[in-house]
Enzyme design. Structure first.
Site, PDB file in Angstrom:
ATOM      1  N   GLY A  65       0.820  -1.202   0.000  1.00 57.63           N
ATOM      2  CA  GLY A  65       0.000   0.000   0.000  1.00 57.63           C
ATOM      3  C   GLY A  65       0.851   1.246   0.000  1.00 57.63           C
ATOM      4  O   GLY A  65       2.079   1.182   0.107  1.00 57.63           O
ATOM      5  N   GLY A 113      -0.004  -5.383   0.271  1.00 56.05           N
ATOM      6  CA  GLY A 113      -1.232  -5.272  -0.509  1.00 56.05           C
ATOM      7  C   GLY A 113      -1.241  -6.158  -1.740  1.00 56.05           C
ATOM      8  O   GLY A 113      -2.307  -6.581  -2.200  1.00 56.05           O
ATOM      9  N   GLU A 136       5.471  -6.387   7.318  1.00 52.05           N
ATOM     10  CA  GLU A 136       4.922  -5.226   8.026  1.00 52.05           C
ATOM     11  C   GLU A 136       5.482  -5.008   9.425  1.00 52.05           C
ATOM     12  O   GLU A 136       5.552  -3.878   9.890  1.00 52.05           O
ATOM     13  CB  GLU A 136       3.392  -5.343   8.100  1.00 52.05           C
ATOM     14  CG  GLU A 136       2.674  -5.117   6.774  1.00 52.05           C
ATOM     15  CD  GLU A 136       2.669  -6.347   5.889  1.00 52.05           C
ATOM     16  OE1 GLU A 136       2.132  -6.255   4.774  1.00 52.05           O
ATOM     17  OE2 GLU A 136       3.195  -7.410   6.302  1.00 52.05           O
ATOM     18  N   ASP A 144      -1.724  -7.743   7.205  1.00 55.85           N
ATOM     19  CA  ASP A 144      -3.175  -7.549   7.124  1.00 55.85           C
ATOM     20  C   ASP A 144      -3.696  -8.116   5.801  1.00 55.85           C
ATOM     21  O   ASP A 144      -3.246  -9.163   5.374  1.00 55.85           O
ATOM     22  CB  ASP A 144      -3.550  -6.073   7.337  1.00 55.85           C
ATOM     23  CG  ASP A 144      -3.030  -5.168   6.234  1.00 55.85           C
ATOM     24  OD1 ASP A 144      -1.999  -5.491   5.606  1.00 55.85           O
ATOM     25  OD2 ASP A 144      -3.647  -4.103   5.998  1.00 55.85           O
TER      26      ASP A 144
END
Length: 347
Positions: A65, A113, A136, A144
């Site tokens: 992202g 992402g 992350e 996520d």
């Protein structure tokens, strides 16, 4: 400005091509919204029989992202970051529940992402250039985009290892772990995409015909060590196991996790523990959104982005600095359900 997502029809398939090459196709809110619009239009279009996801130019499928935007928003009121997560997670869920066949071509960097776009797809094509990771914890965030669901379902304790360390897998390793369904040489991708566009109902045969036997998966050499060293869902016990082990693998892994955010390593372990028993992917995304909406405004994420992305000194000052400073109460606060009016929904 060039279109950052190219949504086109190619024969009887819909093509979603990420087109932000200078940023390794890192996702923005607008890109996620464009993908949602295209997927919705194709969902009921009888002329579209399958959907292909790839990238237009450059050396990576999707690096994740737009981290700088998220950190800037997190340092302020967090609204833009929450809007991004809400939209991105809707794309993840839409792909997970899509009725028509979906194929992701994980050629090159596939992280964050990019993992969220790939893993919901029915067919996931790795190549010799695939570099897959959820890194992350190194920037104070957590795996996520559904990682609580996917990583918790990997063999043994592999998911915990990948979540805490951010270890990068190659294409062969992705196939061995079930993260990819096919291993296809990069030079054959254009041909197989053309075959699928011409006859999407022969998609399975086209992929099988183009696939080759992947090389040995190096990560499997450490499977027994990973299962033993990452057996606990308590970070302190994982670290104790790593410290007590005299082997090179444990020593190198301990050095790696020593650079990660203690807070988000604990978040990651709880996410995978919960994710293993989530009844639906929608429930998973609802919880991840609640966690993301809080973590993005906490010190470690803003500091991690400063250290790794902005100043590039790679010396983040985590707070809390040690695992014992990350209390169960803090983790419970991060994981608490949002008020009903603020909860994530797939629509």
């Amino acid at each position: 400005m060039p279109t950052e997502v190219i949504a086109t029809r190619d024969g009887r398939v819909g093509r979603l091509r990420l087109n932000r090459p200078r940023q390794l196709h890192a996702l923005t809110t607008a890109m996620c919204a464009a993908m949602l619009d295209a997927l919705e239009a194709w969902r009921t279009d009888p002329e579209v029989e399958a959907v292909l996801l790839d990238h237009a130019d450059g050396r990576g499928f999707c690096a994740g992202g737009d981290i700088r935007m998220l950190a800037q928003s997190g340092a302020a009121d967090g609204m833009a970051a929450r809007h991004f997560f809400a939209t991105e997670y809707r794309v993840n869920h839409r792909l997970f529940t899509y009725a028509k066949p979906t194929v992701a071509f994980m050629d090159g960097v596939t992280m964050g992402g990019g993992v969220g776009l790939s893993l919901p797809c029915r067919h996931r094509v790795a190549t010799e250039h695939t570099r897959f990771a959820m890194p992350e914890t190194g920037i104070g965030l957590f795996p996520d985009v559904g990682a609580g669901w996917y990583l918790s379902r990997l063999p043994g304790r592999m998911g915990r290892y990948l979540a805490l360390t951010g270890h990068r897998l190659d294409g062969a390793e992705c196939v061995a772990l079930g993260l990819a369904t096919h291993y296809v040489a990069t030079e054959r991708l254009d041909d197989v995409k053309a075959v699928i566009a011409a006859a999407p109902r022969e998609l399975d045969a086209a992929l099988a015909g183009a696939a080759s036997e992947p090389p040995p998966a190096a990560v499997l050499d450490h499977r027994a060590d990973i299962d033993r060293l990452f057996a606990s869902d308590r970070l302190e016990q994982v670290l104790a196991a790593l410290r007590a082990d005299p082997g090179d693998f444990a020593r190198e892994t301990l050095a790696t996790v020593g650079t990660k955010s203690p807070q988000t390593m604990k978040v990651s372990l709880k996410l995978l523990l919960d994710g293993a028993t989530m009844s639906t992917f929608e429930d998973e995304m609802r919880q991840e959104y609640a966690v993301a909406s809080r973590v993005v405004q906490r010190h470690d994420f803003i500091e991690g982005v400063r250290a790794v992305i902005v100043d590039k000194d790679n010396a983040p000052r985590w707070d809390p600095a040690t695992p014992d400073g990350v209390t169960d109460h803090l983790i419970d606060q991060i994981f608490a359900s949002l008020p009903e009016a603020e909860e994530w929904s797939p629509h």
